[in-house]
Design a protein around this motif. Structure first.
Motif, PDB file in Angstrom:
ATOM      1  N   LEU A  17       0.824  -1.203   0.000  1.00 58.88           N
ATOM      2  CA  LEU A  17       0.000   0.000   0.000  1.00 58.88           C
ATOM      3  C   LEU A  17       0.865   1.262   0.000  1.00 58.88           C
ATOM      4  O   LEU A  17       0.576   2.226  -0.724  1.00 58.88           O
ATOM      5  CB  LEU A  17      -0.931  -0.008   1.211  1.00 58.88           C
ATOM      6  N   LYS A  18       1.953   1.239   0.763  1.00 58.08           N
ATOM      7  CA  LYS A  18       2.872   2.385   0.796  1.00 58.08           C
ATOM      8  C   LYS A  18       3.473   2.624  -0.594  1.00 58.08           C
ATOM      9  O   LYS A  18       3.557   3.756  -1.056  1.00 58.08           O
ATOM     10  CB  LYS A  18       3.969   2.152   1.829  1.00 58.08           C
ATOM     11  N   ARG A  19       3.869   1.553  -1.271  1.00 57.67           N
ATOM     12  CA  ARG A  19       4.443   1.681  -2.611  1.00 57.67           C
ATOM     13  C   ARG A  19       3.391   2.230  -3.579  1.00 57.67           C
ATOM     14  O   ARG A  19       3.699   3.079  -4.418  1.00 57.67           O
ATOM     15  CB  ARG A  19       4.971   0.329  -3.097  1.00 57.67           C
ATOM     16  N   LEU A  20       2.159   1.765  -3.453  1.00 60.07           N
ATOM     17  CA  LEU A  20       1.092   2.269  -4.303  1.00 60.07           C
ATOM     18  C   LEU A  20       0.879   3.764  -4.080  1.00 60.07           C
ATOM     19  O   LEU A  20       0.706   4.530  -5.037  1.00 60.07           O
ATOM     20  CB  LEU A  20      -0.201   1.490  -4.035  1.00 60.07           C
ATOM     21  N   GLU A  21       0.925   4.200  -2.839  1.00 59.92           N
ATOM     22  CA  GLU A  21       0.792   5.633  -2.529  1.00 59.92           C
ATOM     23  C   GLU A  21       1.947   6.425  -3.136  1.00 59.92           C
ATOM     24  O   GLU A  21       1.736   7.529  -3.653  1.00 59.92           O
ATOM     25  CB  GLU A  21       0.745   5.835  -1.023  1.00 59.92           C
ATOM     26  N   GLU A  22       3.160   5.873  -3.107  1.00 61.12           N
ATOM     27  CA  GLU A  22       4.314   6.547  -3.707  1.00 61.12           C
ATOM     28  C   GLU A  22       4.115   6.718  -5.208  1.00 61.12           C
ATOM     29  O   GLU A  22       4.427   7.775  -5.776  1.00 61.12           O
ATOM     30  CB  GLU A  22       5.598   5.747  -3.450  1.00 61.12           C
ATOM     31  N   ILE A  23       3.596   5.679  -5.849  1.00 61.39           N
ATOM     32  CA  ILE A  23       3.353   5.746  -7.289  1.00 61.39           C
ATOM     33  C   ILE A  23       2.324   6.825  -7.599  1.00 61.39           C
ATOM     34  O   ILE A  23       2.528   7.657  -8.493  1.00 61.39           O
ATOM     35  CB  ILE A  23       2.889   4.371  -7.823  1.00 61.39           C
ATOM     36  N   VAL A  24       1.234   6.839  -6.856  1.00 57.30           N
ATOM     37  CA  VAL A  24       0.182   7.841  -7.079  1.00 57.30           C
ATOM     38  C   VAL A  24       0.737   9.252  -6.895  1.00 57.30           C
ATOM     39  O   VAL A  24       0.486  10.145  -7.717  1.00 57.30           O
ATOM     40  CB  VAL A  24      -1.025   7.588  -6.151  1.00 57.30           C
ATOM     41  N   GLU A  25       1.506   9.463  -5.842  1.00 65.11           N
ATOM     42  CA  GLU A  25       2.086  10.790  -5.593  1.00 65.11           C
ATOM     43  C   GLU A  25       2.998  11.205  -6.735  1.00 65.11           C
ATOM     44  O   GLU A  25       2.959  12.354  -7.188  1.00 65.11           O
ATOM     45  CB  GLU A  25       2.841  10.797  -4.274  1.00 65.11           C
ATOM     46  N   SER A  26       3.821  10.285  -7.230  1.00 68.16           N
ATOM     47  CA  SER A  26       4.724  10.601  -8.341  1.00 68.16           C
ATOM     48  C   SER A  26       3.943  10.966  -9.594  1.00 68.16           C
ATOM     49  O   SER A  26       4.277  11.924 -10.295  1.00 68.16           O
ATOM     50  CB  SER A  26       5.634   9.409  -8.650  1.00 68.16           C
ATOM     51  N   LEU A  27       2.887  10.202  -9.868  1.00 67.78           N
ATOM     52  CA  LEU A  27       2.080  10.472 -11.058  1.00 67.78           C
ATOM     53  C   LEU A  27       1.321  11.786 -10.929  1.00 67.78           C
ATOM     54  O   LEU A  27       1.172  12.517 -11.907  1.00 67.78           O
ATOM     55  CB  LEU A  27       1.119   9.309 -11.323  1.00 67.78           C
ATOM     56  N   GLU A  28       0.858  12.094  -9.718  1.00 68.49           N
ATOM     57  CA  GLU A  28       0.136  13.355  -9.506  1.00 68.49           C
ATOM     58  C   GLU A  28       1.041  14.569  -9.667  1.00 68.49           C
ATOM     59  O   GLU A  28       0.578  15.624 -10.098  1.00 68.49           O
ATOM     60  CB  GLU A  28      -0.516  13.361  -8.125  1.00 68.49           C
ATOM     61  N   ARG A  29       2.311  14.438  -9.325  1.00 71.44           N
ATOM     62  CA  ARG A  29       3.244  15.565  -9.501  1.00 71.44           C
ATOM     63  C   ARG A  29       3.434  15.884 -10.970  1.00 71.44           C
ATOM     64  O   ARG A  29       3.697  17.031 -11.327  1.00 71.44           O
ATOM     65  CB  ARG A  29       4.595  15.240  -8.849  1.00 71.44           C
ATOM     66  N   GLY A  30       3.319  14.867 -11.825  1.00 73.90           N
ATOM     67  CA  GLY A  30       3.350  15.096 -13.265  1.00 73.90           C
ATOM     68  C   GLY A  30       4.722  15.343 -13.860  1.00 73.90           C
ATOM     69  O   GLY A  30       4.820  15.738 -15.011  1.00 73.90           O
ATOM     70  N   ASN A  31       5.775  15.114 -13.116  1.00 70.59           N
ATOM     71  CA  ASN A  31       7.119  15.349 -13.658  1.00 70.59           C
ATOM     72  C   ASN A  31       7.826  14.038 -13.975  1.00 70.59           C
ATOM     73  O   ASN A  31       9.026  13.917 -13.820  1.00 70.59           O
ATOM     74  CB  ASN A  31       7.946  16.196 -12.686  1.00 70.59           C
TER      75      ASN A  31
END
Length: 82
Positions: A17-31
């Motif tokens: 779940l932590k890794r999934l949250e990291e992925i979502v955060e990275s994708l939301e930043r858009g960079n």
């Protein structure tokens, strides 16, 4: 990493779940480069499938270990009736 998305890898639910949250955060930043976006998306889908499987297994175990009002263990197919 691929290890986090591997359903045969014994990663904890919390770690996944932590890794999934990291992925979502990275994708939301858009960079993130498009190629990396695709890899991260695929990893996220696999992690979410693994988490859902783990949750389903936990639900089955909880149903099997539910107690009735008298403290006796019973197998409940649905929510226990009070």
């Amino acid at each position: 990493t691929k290890k986090a998305a591997d359903p045969d890898n014994n990663q904890s639910f919390e770690h996944s779940l932590k890794r999934l949250e990291e992925i979502v955060e990275s994708l939301e930043r858009g960079n993130v480069a498009l190629n990396d976006v695709m890899k991260m998306y695929e990893e996220g889908v696999q992690i979410s499938k693994t988490c859902l499987e783990q949750l389903s297994q936990a639900e089955v175990k909880l149903k099997q270990l539910s107690k009735d009002a008298h403290g006796n263990f019973e197998l409940f197919d649905e929510h226990p009736k009070d």
